[in-house]
Motif scaffolding. Structure first.
Motif, mmCIF file in Angstrom:
data_model
loop_
_atom_site.group_PDB
_atom_site.id
_atom_site.type_symbol
_atom_site.label_atom_id
_atom_site.label_comp_id
_atom_site.label_asym_id
_atom_site.label_seq_id
_atom_site.Cartn_x
_atom_site.Cartn_y
_atom_site.Cartn_z
ATOM 1 N N UNK A 27 0.810 -1.212 0.000
ATOM 2 C CA UNK A 27 0.000 0.000 0.000
ATOM 3 C C UNK A 27 0.848 1.270 0.000
ATOM 4 N N UNK A 28 2.091 1.168 -0.441
ATOM 5 C CA UNK A 28 3.019 2.298 -0.367
ATOM 6 C C UNK A 28 2.627 3.466 -1.270
ATOM 7 N N UNK A 29 1.713 3.261 -2.206
ATOM 8 C CA UNK A 29 1.304 4.322 -3.122
ATOM 9 C C UNK A 29 0.033 5.044 -2.674
ATOM 10 N N UNK A 30 -0.489 4.688 -1.500
ATOM 11 C CA UNK A 30 -1.720 5.306 -1.021
ATOM 12 C C UNK A 30 -1.534 5.866 0.382
ATOM 13 N N UNK A 31 -1.977 7.085 0.573
ATOM 14 C CA UNK A 31 -1.884 7.723 1.892
ATOM 15 C C UNK A 31 -3.223 7.687 2.626
#
Length: 199
Positions: A27-31
């Protein structure tokens, strides 16, 4: 509650095995995080207060019932820095708030809620909503070119704001006093030199 236990088991298993990567990396591309199990009396401000301990919150979406206006018990929240989502998921998943157990998890592909257009029809928003982004205020005082890099904006709701401003004023006063001492010292040494030259 089962999801909460599963996430906690995954975290414990990673620790036991000493795995270098983490399931959070997916999930590193979503904050964004999903928050379930919220008490119905909580407002957007309450959610921000609870979750801001892990990072700066930029957007919060707390869906409400269209007829009653009451919250539906879940929310989506966006952090300024994606790494804050890992902290929130690890620390607040399973937390008890007002007698209810929170479920906090990552959101891979969050879609902004639709907004009513000019014609009254629901449509996709043109820009990303950042409804929780704090308003930044520059501290007072005139900044010269040399001070430009030292001027940093301060969140008006920061509990340390007054202290930080007082520290900055003290630093500026100290710099001014050092400059005036240097100028007095240089004047004194120039005067001594000119007196020596006269002798």
């Amino acid at each position: 509650m089962n999801v909460v236990r599963e996430i906690n088991k995954i975290n414990e298993r990673e620790l036991e095995l000493g795995i270098s990567g983490s399931w959070h990396d997916e999930y590193k591309d979503s904050a964004y995080v999903f928050i379930g199990g919220l008490h119905f009396d909580l407002t957007e401000g309450d959610v921000i207060t609870i979750f801001s301990q892990y990072g700066e919150i930029m957007d919060v979406n707390l869906p409400r019932d269209k007829t009653t206006g009451k919250t539906r018990g879940f929310a989506f929240l966006m952090y300024e820095d994606q790494r804050s989502t890992v902290l929130a998921v690890d620390n607040l998943n399973g937390a008890n708030v007002l007698g209810k157990t929170l479920r906090v998890d990552h959101v891979k592909n969050y879609k902004q809620p639709k907004v009513k257009g000019e014609d009254g029809e629901w449509e996709e928003p043109e820009e990303q909503s950042l409804n929780a982004r704090p308003e930044m205020v520059m501290d007072g005082g005139q900044a010269s070119d040399s001070d430009a890099s030292s001027v940093i904006s301060i969140d008006p709701e920061d509990p340390m704001r007054d202290y930080i401003l007082a520290q900055r004023k003290e630093e500026k006063a100290l710099k001014k006093s050092k400059k005036s001492k240097k100028s007095k010292k240089s004047k004194t040494s120039k005067k001594r030199r000119s007196d020596d030259d006269r002798r």
